[in-house]
Motif scaffolding. Sequence first.
Motif: not given
Length: 327
Positions: A44-56
């Motif tokens: 958690x906490x990086x750019x990949x996490x941001x990507x999934x949160x945006x998709x969510x």
Amino acid sequence: MHIRPTHLSFLLSSLLAGLPASAALPVMPADKPEMAMCIVPAKPGGGMDLTCKLAQQATATQAMQISYLPGGVGAIAWTTIISQRKAEANTLVAYSGGSLLNLAEGKFGKSDASHVRWVAAIGTDYGMIAVRKDSPYKNLRELMEAIKSRPANIAIGAGGTVGSQDWLKMAQIGKQIGIDSKSMRLVAFEGGGESFTALLADHVQAVSGDASEASLHARDDKIRVLAVLSDARLPGPLANVPTAREQGFDVTWPIIRGVYMGPQVSDKDYQKWVTYFQQAMNTPAFEDQRKIHGLFPFAMTGKELTDYIQKAVNNYRLQAKEFGMVR
């Protein structure tokens, strides 16, 4: 040689309080099962996490879980999808330019870009170099001169090992003032979230990471971003940060972000997600959320994205060859 993704306009969400109905994201077709999942191939906490949160948020009209599957800087998630979960119609996996670089360098085994289905690119990010707010280094040149003179004294936090995109950014910058890339003291982490945690704890003295990640920490005024690796200064929280080029280093590093699916997902289910993201990324709500997540316009889906990714992997391979990462 630098890869510069054509600038884009991408994915995201609504159902935010107060938005007019015309700004809302499209509703997923009624035959879509209720639950979807976005896998973050990192901690958690990086750019990949941001990507999934945006998709969510983009799929706010239906439930989407976020699951974390770190390991091998994306390799574990990739292998899981292509071998064990290859036909799951509602499982998305986040990817970035770093994923494409790993493919180019063979870090995902014998896989190539054709082994998954590329759904959408939802935005672009840029590389950046940061230190703690109390660091003695006030600009990129001061940091690089210190690394050149005392490479063992400056640990650089990075997402991934030697050959990763965070390492390659530093290698390209260092080459321009005569630093041997092999002399740099890289500390590898599973994603940008861990790198910044280590920086704030003073376990590393610098971080090579992404602007979206840095924007989150810059708001707390605990870090100093020395340079962004973009063609021009970025809007938002890092607006006052100079580019590497302004400081005499001709290096840019755009980072595409998006989601892919398993190779045996049916054409019907794949196209359903492609269409959904196409519609979502055209809404004002998505544009607003992309900005909130620190990403910049880049929108591409389906076959156009698949062709783009293949070219990007080829270009990354050429970059990696420059530093002996690929034969």
